[in-house]
Design a protein around this motif. Structure first.
Motif, PDB file in Angstrom:
ATOM      1  N   ALA A  30     134.377  93.479 114.468  1.00  0.00           N
ATOM      2  CA  ALA A  30     133.322  94.216 113.774  1.00  0.00           C
ATOM      3  C   ALA A  30     131.956  93.609 114.067  1.00  0.00           C
ATOM      4  O   ALA A  30     130.968  94.329 114.265  1.00  0.00           O
ATOM      5  N   ARG A  31     131.890  92.279 114.102  1.00  0.00           N
ATOM      6  CA  ARG A  31     130.619  91.626 114.416  1.00  0.00           C
ATOM      7  C   ARG A  31     130.191  91.930 115.845  1.00  0.00           C
ATOM      8  O   ARG A  31     129.003  92.143 116.127  1.00  0.00           O
ATOM      9  N   PHE A  32     131.139  91.954 116.756  1.00  0.00           N
ATOM     10  CA  PHE A  32     130.856  92.300 118.143  1.00  0.00           C
ATOM     11  C   PHE A  32     130.370  93.751 118.226  1.00  0.00           C
ATOM     12  O   PHE A  32     129.371  94.051 118.902  1.00  0.00           O
ATOM     13  N   LEU A  33     131.051  94.654 117.533  1.00  0.00           N
ATOM     14  CA  LEU A  33     130.652  96.053 117.514  1.00  0.00           C
ATOM     15  C   LEU A  33     129.232  96.201 116.972  1.00  0.00           C
ATOM     16  O   LEU A  33     128.415  96.939 117.536  1.00  0.00           O
ATOM     17  N   ARG A  34     128.941  95.506 115.890  1.00  0.00           N
ATOM     18  CA  ARG A  34     127.605  95.577 115.292  1.00  0.00           C
ATOM     19  C   ARG A  34     126.545  95.086 116.281  1.00  0.00           C
ATOM     20  O   ARG A  34     125.465  95.676 116.413  1.00  0.00           O
ATOM     21  N   ASP A  35     126.875  94.034 117.023  1.00  0.00           N
ATOM     22  CA  ASP A  35     125.929  93.438 117.969  1.00  0.00           C
ATOM     23  C   ASP A  35     125.635  94.386 119.125  1.00  0.00           C
ATOM     24  O   ASP A  35     124.476  94.603 119.490  1.00  0.00           O
ATOM     25  N   ILE A  36     126.674  94.967 119.708  1.00  0.00           N
ATOM     26  CA  ILE A  36     126.449  95.806 120.888  1.00  0.00           C
ATOM     27  C   ILE A  36     125.886  97.175 120.532  1.00  0.00           C
ATOM     28  O   ILE A  36     125.258  97.833 121.376  1.00  0.00           O
ATOM     29  N   THR A  37     126.066  97.601 119.297  1.00  0.00           N
ATOM     30  CA  THR A  37     125.687  98.960 118.912  1.00  0.00           C
ATOM     31  C   THR A  37     124.319  99.021 118.250  1.00  0.00           C
ATOM     32  O   THR A  37     123.763 100.104 118.056  1.00  0.00           O
ATOM     33  N   ARG A  38     123.746  97.893 117.939  1.00  0.00           N
ATOM     34  CA  ARG A  38     122.481  97.854 117.190  1.00  0.00           C
ATOM     35  C   ARG A  38     121.399  98.721 117.858  1.00  0.00           C
ATOM     36  O   ARG A  38     120.752  99.552 117.216  1.00  0.00           O
ATOM     37  N   ALA A  39     121.193  98.536 119.150  1.00  0.00           N
ATOM     38  CA  ALA A  39     120.105  99.237 119.844  1.00  0.00           C
ATOM     39  C   ALA A  39     120.363 100.738 119.927  1.00  0.00           C
ATOM     40  O   ALA A  39     119.455 101.551 119.700  1.00  0.00           O
ATOM     41  N   SER A  40     121.605 101.132 120.232  1.00  0.00           N
ATOM     42  CA  SER A  40     121.904 102.563 120.363  1.00  0.00           C
ATOM     43  C   SER A  40     121.807 103.270 119.013  1.00  0.00           C
ATOM     44  O   SER A  40     121.381 104.432 118.939  1.00  0.00           O
ATOM     45  N   MET A  41     122.175 102.583 117.949  1.00  0.00           N
ATOM     46  CA  MET A  41     122.026 103.173 116.611  1.00  0.00           C
ATOM     47  C   MET A  41     120.557 103.387 116.282  1.00  0.00           C
ATOM     48  O   MET A  41     120.185 104.432 115.737  1.00  0.00           O
ATOM     49  N   THR A  42     119.719 102.418 116.629  1.00  0.00           N
ATOM     50  CA  THR A  42     118.282 102.553 116.380  1.00  0.00           C
ATOM     51  C   THR A  42     117.715 103.737 117.137  1.00  0.00           C
ATOM     52  O   THR A  42     116.924 104.527 116.598  1.00  0.00           O
ATOM     53  N   THR A  43     118.140 103.881 118.391  1.00  0.00           N
ATOM     54  CA  THR A  43     117.676 104.995 119.218  1.00  0.00           C
ATOM     55  C   THR A  43     118.090 106.330 118.621  1.00  0.00           C
ATOM     56  O   THR A  43     117.282 107.269 118.519  1.00  0.00           O
ATOM     57  N   GLN A  44     119.353 106.438 118.214  1.00  0.00           N
ATOM     58  CA  GLN A  44     119.840 107.708 117.687  1.00  0.00           C
ATOM     59  C   GLN A  44     119.218 108.044 116.338  1.00  0.00           C
ATOM     60  O   GLN A  44     118.914 109.205 116.049  1.00  0.00           O
ATOM     61  N   ARG A  45     119.010 107.033 115.512  1.00  0.00           N
ATOM     62  CA  ARG A  45     118.359 107.287 114.219  1.00  0.00           C
ATOM     63  C   ARG A  45     116.918 107.758 114.434  1.00  0.00           C
ATOM     64  O   ARG A  45     116.425 108.640 113.714  1.00  0.00           O
ATOM     65  N   ALA A  46     116.259 107.173 115.435  1.00  0.00           N
ATOM     66  CA  ALA A  46     114.875 107.564 115.718  1.00  0.00           C
ATOM     67  C   ALA A  46     114.799 109.017 116.169  1.00  0.00           C
ATOM     68  O   ALA A  46     113.783 109.699 115.954  1.00  0.00           O
ATOM     69  N   ARG A  47     115.871 109.500 116.773  1.00  0.00           N
ATOM     70  CA  ARG A  47     115.930 110.909 117.180  1.00  0.00           C
ATOM     71  C   ARG A  47     116.375 111.821 116.040  1.00  0.00           C
ATOM     72  O   ARG A  47     116.535 113.024 116.228  1.00  0.00           O
ATOM     73  N   GLN A  48     116.592 111.220 114.882  1.00  0.00           N
ATOM     74  CA  GLN A  48     117.009 111.944 113.675  1.00  0.00           C
ATOM     75  C   GLN A  48     118.337 112.677 113.889  1.00  0.00           C
ATOM     76  O   GLN A  48     118.527 113.810 113.414  1.00  0.00           O
ATOM     77  N   GLU A  49     119.253 112.037 114.582  1.00  0.00           N
ATOM     78  CA  GLU A  49     120.572 112.623 114.791  1.00  0.00           C
ATOM     79  C   GLU A  49     121.377 112.532 113.497  1.00  0.00           C
ATOM     80  O   GLU A  49     121.223 111.598 112.708  1.00  0.00           O
TER      81      GLU A  49
END
Length: 310
Positions: free
Chosen positions: A215-234
């Motif tokens: 889970a910690r690994f998942l959180r680490d690798i996904t942080r940037a893509s989540m930020t990008t998708q949230r910024a696109r209001q997905e």
């Protein structure tokens, strides 16, 4: 199962999903140029296997360039390292990469296990296309091919071709060969399907908050893509390769499909790499691909969330 990938953020998730299933035997992971260069893909694959305590699975280095010419990568989304620019470096031994080329490994393993291998292709199809050229009987020995790639309605996600999906657009010739020459069943998990089936943000956060190394690994690798998708209001978190892997792992996830004849555009300035379907049956040809058009997102999400616990 053999996984052919260009290990970026969602490829990593897909690999983790496959490895969390005791009923699935991943006998090889073949790497190809795509999200990042093939050397980084190999390194990232070893990182995922280390986190999952699955370093016994052989990893093969494949094609470092498309069949015709180089195209763009996806570092803008996956990070310079391909895994969201990991803050906590995971050291791996690159000498663990097999000396055998990925393409010859695909051919050899298909002969060793004829009719038994499900090939899950999460990347540009260069390795698959070259395998078909080296041995036209290759696809006859596969049980099935699940592809994350292509599109149904001309929606694109690349800068150089407004109507093509990334994996097909990075190597249109390989994609063309695959859809026209593969003799085993081909299941397409398109870009549009992934746009329409996302994971709720609250469930994604719940998964990442689990107190496990995965889970910690998942959180680490996904942080940037989540930020990008949230910024696109997905409306939720989109993981294309995860959806393809879920479909490969659990047939009941697929609720609706459409079989049709399709080809890949090779010449258009705006459409090169686009997967073109013969909706009106003008070509009078038998279906060569099956699109997944609707899935059970809750079942897919369950497999996705389980990957951090098993």
């Amino acid at each position: 199962m053999i996984i052919d990938c260009d290990t970026g953020v969602d490829d990593a998730q897909a690999i983790m999903m496959a490895l969390s299933r005791p009923d699935v035997d991943v006998i090889a992971i073949t790497c190809v140029n795509g999200n990042v260069d093939v050397e980084k893909v190999c390194r990232n694959t070893l990182r995922v296997l280390k986190v999952c305590d699955a370093q016994h699975i052989p990893v093969f280095r494949g094609c470092g360039k498309p069949i015709i010419h180089s195209t763009e990568d996806a570092q803008f989304y996956h990070g310079k390292d391909g895994l969201g620019d990991l803050r906590n470096e995971i050291e791996v031994d690159l000498s663990c990469i097999q000396e055998e080329h990925a393409v010859t490994a695909l051919l050899r393993l298909s002969k060793k296990y004829p009719g038994e291998i499900q090939l899950v292709a999460l990347a540009p199809l260069t390795n698959v296309g070259v395998a078909l050229r080296m041995d036209p009987e290759f696809s006859n020995r596969l049980q099935s091919l699940v592809i994350m790639g292509g599109n149904m309605h001309g929606k694109g996600n690349r800068s150089s071709s407004i109507a093509s999906e990334f994996n097909f657009g990075c190597d249109p010739e390989a994609a063309y060969m695959t859809v026209h020459e593969m003799l085993c069943p081909i299941v397409i998990v398109s870009w549009e399907l992934c746009l329409d089936h996302v994971y709720p943000w609250e469930k994604v956060q719940e998964c990442m908050n689990a107190d496990t190394e995965k889970a910690r690994f998942l959180r680490d690798i996904t942080r940037a893509s989540m930020t990008t998708q949230r910024a696109r209001q997905e409306t939720g978190y989109r993981s294309c390769d995860a959806q393809a892997m879920a479909i490969a792992l659990e047939p009941s996830i697929t609720l609706e499909t459409l079989s049709i004849h399709a080809s890949v555009e090779l010449k258009g300035d705006l459409t090169r790499g686009m997967l073109v379907s013969d909706w009106r049956k003008k070509l009078n040809k038998s279906p060569n691909v099956t699109f997944v058009t609707k899935i059970d997102t809750e079942k897919s999400l369950t497999i996705w969330m389980n990957m951090v616990h098993v």
